[in-house]
Design a protein around this motif. Structure first.
Motif, PDB file in Angstrom:
ATOM      1  N   MET A   1       0.837  -1.199   0.000  1.00  0.00           N
ATOM      2  CA  MET A   1       0.000   0.000   0.000  1.00  0.00           C
ATOM      3  C   MET A   1       0.869   1.244   0.000  1.00  0.00           C
ATOM      4  O   MET A   1       1.972   1.225   0.517  1.00  0.00           O
ATOM      5  N   PRO A   2       0.367   2.376  -0.533  1.00  0.00           N
ATOM      6  CA  PRO A   2       1.150   3.598  -0.484  1.00  0.00           C
ATOM      7  C   PRO A   2       1.339   4.054   0.951  1.00  0.00           C
ATOM      8  O   PRO A   2       0.450   3.930   1.779  1.00  0.00           O
ATOM      9  N   SER A   3       2.516   4.575   1.262  1.00  0.00           N
ATOM     10  CA  SER A   3       2.797   4.993   2.626  1.00  0.00           C
ATOM     11  C   SER A   3       2.305   6.402   2.913  1.00  0.00           C
ATOM     12  O   SER A   3       2.103   6.774   4.054  1.00  0.00           O
ATOM     13  N   VAL A   4       2.140   7.217   1.870  1.00  0.00           N
ATOM     14  CA  VAL A   4       1.695   8.599   2.058  1.00  0.00           C
ATOM     15  C   VAL A   4       0.194   8.682   1.781  1.00  0.00           C
ATOM     16  O   VAL A   4      -0.259   8.370   0.681  1.00  0.00           O
ATOM     17  N   PRO A   5      -0.627   9.074   2.777  1.00  0.00           N
ATOM     18  CA  PRO A   5      -2.074   9.154   2.558  1.00  0.00           C
ATOM     19  C   PRO A   5      -2.422  10.144   1.456  1.00  0.00           C
ATOM     20  O   PRO A   5      -1.779  11.171   1.293  1.00  0.00           O
ATOM     21  N   LEU A   6      -3.458   9.818   0.710  1.00  0.00           N
ATOM     22  CA  LEU A   6      -3.937  10.726  -0.323  1.00  0.00           C
ATOM     23  C   LEU A   6      -4.768  11.826   0.319  1.00  0.00           C
ATOM     24  O   LEU A   6      -5.537  11.564   1.241  1.00  0.00           O
ATOM     25  N   PRO A   7      -4.645  13.068  -0.134  1.00  0.00           N
ATOM     26  CA  PRO A   7      -5.454  14.134   0.452  1.00  0.00           C
ATOM     27  C   PRO A   7      -6.915  13.978   0.058  1.00  0.00           C
ATOM     28  O   PRO A   7      -7.227  13.782  -1.122  1.00  0.00           O
ATOM     29  N   PRO A   8      -7.837  14.034   1.018  1.00  0.00           N
ATOM     30  CA  PRO A   8      -9.250  13.932   0.675  1.00  0.00           C
ATOM     31  C   PRO A   8      -9.754  15.227   0.070  1.00  0.00           C
ATOM     32  O   PRO A   8      -9.241  16.311   0.372  1.00  0.00           O
ATOM     33  N   PRO A   9     -10.742  15.151  -0.814  1.00  0.00           N
ATOM     34  CA  PRO A   9     -11.356  16.388  -1.320  1.00  0.00           C
ATOM     35  C   PRO A   9     -12.067  17.116  -0.179  1.00  0.00           C
ATOM     36  O   PRO A   9     -12.724  16.500   0.649  1.00  0.00           O
ATOM     37  N   ASP A  10     -11.910  18.404  -0.123  1.00  0.00           N
ATOM     38  CA  ASP A  10     -12.419  19.201   0.994  1.00  0.00           C
ATOM     39  C   ASP A  10     -13.842  19.687   0.694  1.00  0.00           C
ATOM     40  O   ASP A  10     -14.035  20.525  -0.188  1.00  0.00           O
ATOM     41  N   PRO A  11     -14.844  19.214   1.427  1.00  0.00           N
ATOM     42  CA  PRO A  11     -16.220  19.643   1.144  1.00  0.00           C
ATOM     43  C   PRO A  11     -16.448  21.118   1.468  1.00  0.00           C
ATOM     44  O   PRO A  11     -17.269  21.777   0.843  1.00  0.00           O
ATOM     45  N   ARG A  12     -15.713  21.641   2.435  1.00  0.00           N
ATOM     46  CA  ARG A  12     -15.891  23.059   2.776  1.00  0.00           C
ATOM     47  C   ARG A  12     -15.420  23.953   1.634  1.00  0.00           C
ATOM     48  O   ARG A  12     -16.018  24.984   1.350  1.00  0.00           O
ATOM     49  N   GLN A  13     -14.336  23.545   0.996  1.00  0.00           N
ATOM     50  CA  GLN A  13     -13.850  24.316  -0.143  1.00  0.00           C
ATOM     51  C   GLN A  13     -14.824  24.218  -1.309  1.00  0.00           C
ATOM     52  O   GLN A  13     -15.055  25.194  -2.029  1.00  0.00           O
ATOM     53  N   ALA A  14     -15.417  23.034  -1.492  1.00  0.00           N
ATOM     54  CA  ALA A  14     -16.394  22.865  -2.572  1.00  0.00           C
ATOM     55  C   ALA A  14     -17.626  23.730  -2.328  1.00  0.00           C
ATOM     56  O   ALA A  14     -18.233  24.250  -3.279  1.00  0.00           O
ATOM     57  N   LEU A  15     -17.994  23.907  -1.067  1.00  0.00           N
ATOM     58  CA  LEU A  15     -19.152  24.734  -0.730  1.00  0.00           C
ATOM     59  C   LEU A  15     -18.727  26.205  -0.662  1.00  0.00           C
ATOM     60  O   LEU A  15     -18.826  26.862   0.373  1.00  0.00           O
ATOM     61  N   HIS A  16     -18.260  26.718  -1.788  1.00  0.00           N
ATOM     62  CA  HIS A  16     -17.818  28.103  -1.866  1.00  0.00           C
ATOM     63  C   HIS A  16     -19.008  29.045  -1.631  1.00  0.00           C
ATOM     64  O   HIS A  16     -20.171  28.609  -1.619  1.00  0.00           O
ATOM     65  N   PRO A  17     -18.761  30.324  -1.458  1.00  0.00           N
ATOM     66  CA  PRO A  17     -19.847  31.255  -1.080  1.00  0.00           C
ATOM     67  C   PRO A  17     -21.060  31.231  -1.993  1.00  0.00           C
ATOM     68  O   PRO A  17     -22.186  31.480  -1.535  1.00  0.00           O
ATOM     69  N   ASP A  18     -20.856  30.950  -3.271  1.00  0.00           N
ATOM     70  CA  ASP A  18     -21.988  30.955  -4.190  1.00  0.00           C
ATOM     71  C   ASP A  18     -22.666  29.591  -4.333  1.00  0.00           C
ATOM     72  O   ASP A  18     -23.647  29.469  -5.073  1.00  0.00           O
ATOM     73  N   ALA A  19     -22.152  28.577  -3.634  1.00  0.00           N
ATOM     74  CA  ALA A  19     -22.674  27.221  -3.822  1.00  0.00           C
ATOM     75  C   ALA A  19     -24.021  27.017  -3.138  1.00  0.00           C
ATOM     76  O   ALA A  19     -24.828  26.203  -3.575  1.00  0.00           O
ATOM     77  N   LEU A  20     -24.266  27.760  -2.059  1.00  0.00           N
ATOM     78  CA  LEU A  20     -25.502  27.614  -1.300  1.00  0.00           C
ATOM     79  C   LEU A  20     -26.234  28.948  -1.221  1.00  0.00           C
ATOM     80  O   LEU A  20     -25.608  30.016  -1.179  1.00  0.00           O
ATOM     81  N   SER A  21     -27.548  28.866  -1.160  1.00  0.00           N
ATOM     82  CA  SER A  21     -28.341  30.071  -0.931  1.00  0.00           C
ATOM     83  C   SER A  21     -28.117  30.534   0.508  1.00  0.00           C
ATOM     84  O   SER A  21     -27.665  29.751   1.370  1.00  0.00           O
ATOM     85  N   PRO A  22     -28.426  31.779   0.819  1.00  0.00           N
ATOM     86  CA  PRO A  22     -28.277  32.234   2.211  1.00  0.00           C
ATOM     87  C   PRO A  22     -29.064  31.369   3.197  1.00  0.00           C
ATOM     88  O   PRO A  22     -28.575  31.094   4.304  1.00  0.00           O
ATOM     89  N   ALA A  23     -30.260  30.930   2.797  1.00  0.00           N
ATOM     90  CA  ALA A  23     -31.054  30.098   3.697  1.00  0.00           C
ATOM     91  C   ALA A  23     -30.391  28.747   3.925  1.00  0.00           C
ATOM     92  O   ALA A  23     -30.355  28.236   5.056  1.00  0.00           O
ATOM     93  N   ALA A  24     -29.846  28.152   2.850  1.00  0.00           N
ATOM     94  CA  ALA A  24     -29.176  26.868   2.981  1.00  0.00           C
ATOM     95  C   ALA A  24     -27.914  26.998   3.827  1.00  0.00           C
ATOM     96  O   ALA A  24     -27.609  26.138   4.661  1.00  0.00           O
ATOM     97  N   ARG A  25     -27.179  28.085   3.620  1.00  0.00           N
ATOM     98  CA  ARG A  25     -25.962  28.306   4.413  1.00  0.00           C
ATOM     99  C   ARG A  25     -26.303  28.457   5.886  1.00  0.00           C
ATOM    100  O   ARG A  25     -25.618  27.901   6.760  1.00  0.00           O
ATOM    101  N   ALA A  26     -27.348  29.200   6.172  1.00  0.00           N
ATOM    102  CA  ALA A  26     -27.755  29.392   7.563  1.00  0.00           C
ATOM    103  C   ALA A  26     -28.169  28.068   8.186  1.00  0.00           C
ATOM    104  O   ALA A  26     -27.851  27.784   9.351  1.00  0.00           O
ATOM    105  N   TRP A  27     -28.900  27.246   7.405  1.00  0.00           N
ATOM    106  CA  TRP A  27     -29.306  25.937   7.932  1.00  0.00           C
ATOM    107  C   TRP A  27     -28.087  25.075   8.238  1.00  0.00           C
ATOM    108  O   TRP A  27     -28.012  24.438   9.300  1.00  0.00           O
ATOM    109  N   LEU A  28     -27.118  25.046   7.322  1.00  0.00           N
ATOM    110  CA  LEU A  28     -25.936  24.208   7.517  1.00  0.00           C
ATOM    111  C   LEU A  28     -25.137  24.672   8.728  1.00  0.00           C
ATOM    112  O   LEU A  28     -24.677  23.848   9.529  1.00  0.00           O
TER     113      LEU A  28
END
Length: 248
Positions: A1-28
């Motif tokens: 197996m590889p000894s160096v872990p692979l970096p996981p994709p960051d969900p917070r980065q994917a949820l950039h400011p325009d990704a969610l409506s203000p209501a959805a952002r507030a809910w999250l």
């Protein structure tokens, strides 16, 4: 197996400011805070993420609901077996979209250790292609034993899951996996069927295995000229492939 872990994709980065409506952002934000204070509240909030945040595609890894669910999971203030039990319950009681979110979030849950492999193995025993692809992310790439990883790759090939969706393939492709893929390709050629194109680079990485497969393709040329020609072309045996293609 590889000894160096692979970096996981960051969900917070994917949820950039325009990704969610203000209501959805507030809910999250509110849901994240509630889970941090009351871990069992995730059982109601996790399924609600799609209704609250939508399901738009954000990038190659996340939709809005899956990314939001991953953020909720990382808010859990639990560790070790307690964390594993809560995550497993969400997976086993969830629909495929919820299961994908759990699997994609596994590399973000650092306190899980190897415990999450149980869920990866459950996913790989099923036939939902989306769930299987989600299971073969960075977590599985760094933790799944070699034999199981090879079988998982082969299952992807059988189910027409593109190998580009399998994390760690460049690092974890070894001679045995290349041989297994060459055997699969030989069966396809013998049946006169196409071979998935993403197999070829992995086979060509081991020239002796590629040469053996090319010899097998030539031996099948009298009865399967078209599939043999395609295989030889993919393996880089250009002149022979062109001659067979003319015969076909």
């Amino acid at each position: 197996m590889p000894s160096v872990p692979l970096p996981p994709p960051d969900p917070r980065q994917a949820l950039h400011p325009d990704a969610l409506s203000p209501a959805a952002r507030a809910w999250l934000d509110a849901a994240t805070a509630r889970i941090a204070a009351e871990p069992t509240s995730i059982r109601a909030l996790f399924p609600a993420a799609r209704r609250r945040c939508g399901q738009a595609v954000l990038d190659a890894h996340w939709t809005t609901d899956e990314a939001a669910r991953a953020v909720l999971l990382t808010a859990l203030p639990l560790h070790g077996p307690a964390l594993a039990e809560e995550v497993a319950g969400l997976y086993r009681h969830g629909d495929p979209a919820e299961q994908r979110a759990v699997l994609r979030a596994l590399p973000l849950l650092h306190d899980l250790g190897d415990i999450g492999l149980t869920l990866v193995r459950e996913a790989l025993r099923g036939n939902d292609t989306g769930v299987i692809a989600a299971a073969l992310g960075p977590y599985a790439a760094t933790r799944l034993p070699d034999t199981e990883y090879r079988q998982a790759v082969l299952k992807c090939v059988f189910l027409d899951i593109p190998l580009t969706r399998v994390a760690g393939l460049d690092a974890r492709t070894d001679r045995e996996l290349a041989r297994m893929l060459a055997d699969f390709a030989h069966e396809r050629i013998a049946a006169g069927r196409d071979v998935p194109p993403d197999i070829w680079p992995l086979v060509r990485a081991f020239p002796d295995i590629a040469d053996t497969l090319a010899a097998q393709a030539r031996s099948l040329a009298p009865t399967r000229p078209a599939s043999a020609a395609r295989a030889l072309a993919a393996l880089g045996a250009g002149p022979a492939a062109e001659q067979l293609q003319e015969q076909a």
